[in-house]
Design a protein around this motif. Structure first.
Motif, PDB file in Angstrom:
ATOM      1  N   GLU A 152     -42.067  17.864  82.673  1.00 51.53           N
ATOM      2  CA  GLU A 152     -41.338  16.675  82.238  1.00 51.53           C
ATOM      3  C   GLU A 152     -41.830  16.206  80.865  1.00 51.53           C
ATOM      4  N   ALA A 153     -43.141  16.279  80.643  1.00 50.62           N
ATOM      5  CA  ALA A 153     -43.705  15.880  79.350  1.00 50.62           C
ATOM      6  C   ALA A 153     -43.233  16.813  78.240  1.00 50.62           C
ATOM      7  N   HIS A 155     -47.641  15.829  76.294  1.00 46.59           N
ATOM      8  CA  HIS A 155     -47.459  17.182  75.752  1.00 46.59           C
ATOM      9  C   HIS A 155     -47.773  17.193  74.261  1.00 46.59           C
ATOM     10  N   GLU A 201     -45.199  17.195  86.196  1.00 45.49           N
ATOM     11  CA  GLU A 201     -45.430  16.225  85.124  1.00 45.49           C
ATOM     12  C   GLU A 201     -45.549  16.918  83.772  1.00 45.49           C
ATOM     13  N   ALA A 204     -39.668  15.968  77.433  1.00 46.37           N
ATOM     14  CA  ALA A 204     -39.619  14.718  76.669  1.00 46.37           C
ATOM     15  C   ALA A 204     -40.036  14.954  75.217  1.00 46.37           C
ATOM     16  N   HIS A 227     -46.797  13.869  72.133  1.00 45.97           N
ATOM     17  CA  HIS A 227     -45.844  12.910  72.682  1.00 45.97           C
ATOM     18  C   HIS A 227     -46.591  11.949  73.597  1.00 45.97           C
ATOM     19  N   ARG A 228     -46.069  10.751  73.754  1.00 48.64           N
ATOM     20  CA  ARG A 228     -46.765   9.726  74.542  1.00 48.64           C
ATOM     21  C   ARG A 228     -46.938  10.122  76.005  1.00 48.64           C
ATOM     22  N   LEU A 229     -46.140  11.073  76.512  1.00 45.05           N
ATOM     23  CA  LEU A 229     -46.294  11.526  77.889  1.00 45.05           C
ATOM     24  C   LEU A 229     -47.345  12.612  78.037  1.00 45.05           C
TER      25      LEU A 229
END
Length: 265
Positions: free
Chosen positions: A66-67, A149, A63, A70, A145-147
């Motif tokens: 991936e963050a 990071h 995760e 992104a 970022h919204r995820l």
């Protein structure tokens, strides 16, 4: 009704067909090749707790990666907009040596008004973290970022007591200055000069003073090696221009920004 008849009579729960029961709800499709999908498979295969914990660690690392991807994609898309921040604020004052300094710069609301909507459109937001210690003000700008990071950049400077400011005004002036530059630095944006129809500034130096140009070069450096190179080049320029006041501001920027740069091994 006899005891035997009661035992043979199906209850209401027993008569409900399995297919009539509601299907379990899900939180969204999980890729079978993702760590979460592998964990579900492991549970179905009666995996042990140690295996499950290792899979949880793998899921968290996955995760985070991936963050980060992104975040990089969003920042790349934002930079493709090539936003330039206009310089609207005119600074004009007489130096102690009897000369005159005149230049333009963007104000903080110019920066936030232009960058804010574009950053939000790509899932990015920012915040500032202030710190005051040993007579220095440090502002850290965090871009998220919204995820999840995030990355950050910090700049430090003493309170700006020029122009007869009181103590609070000096702190606010420096804080606003550092907020403006850290937000530009973390997003990779810059201020653009305004067209003056070729007339030039009254002192003939253009829209920016020599000190402003070279102080911005100092702030743009990311390593001590880059800072050293700018320092060497700037010394020659200020010496040729015989601009003592400008060189003093340049030297102060080098000292302040150099303290904020990471040490090189």
């Amino acid at each position: 009704m006899t005891t035997t008849e009661l035992a043979d009579t199906p209850t209401q729960a027993q008569t409900v067909a399995p297919e009539a029961l509601p299907a379990p709800t899900t939180m969204g499709a999980i890729a079978t090749t993702s760590p979460a999908g592998l964990m579900l498979h492991l549970l179905r295969e009666h995996g042990n707790l140690d295996q499950f914990e290792r899979m949880m660690d793998m899921q968290e690392r996955w995760e985070r990666r991936e963050a980060e991807k992104a975040f990089n994609d969003a920042l790349t898309a934002f930079k493709a907009l090539n936003i330039k921040i206009p310089k609207r604020k005119l600074v004009d004052f007489e130096t102690r040596g009897g000369g005159r300094t005149q230049y333009k710069h963007a104000e903080l609301d110019d920066v936030t008004d232009l960058l804010g909507p574009a950053l939000s459109a790509h899932g990015l937001s920012w915040s500032w973290r202030p710190k005051q210690e040993n007579g220095m003000i440090t502002i850290t700008c965090v871009l998220r970022h919204r995820l999840g990071h995030c990355e950050e950049v910090s700049l430090s400077s003493p309170p700006d007591a020029s122009g007869g400011k009181n103590a609070i005004q000096a702190v606010i002036s420096t804080t606003t200055y550092l907020e403006r530059h850290t937000l530009k630095a973390i997003t990779g944006t810059a201020e653009s000069g305004e067209d003056d129809d070729g007339q030039g500034a009254p002192d003939g130096t253009g829209a920016e003073s020599l000190a402003t140009v070279w102080c911005n070069k100092v702030i743009a450096t990311k390593t001590r090696a880059e800072l050293t190179q700018v320092m060497k080049e700037g010394r020659v320029v200020f010496k040729d221009a015989k601009d003592r006041d400008g060189y003093a501001a340049f030297a102060h920027a080098i000292e302040t920004h150099g303290a904020a740069l990471p040490a090189e091994g």
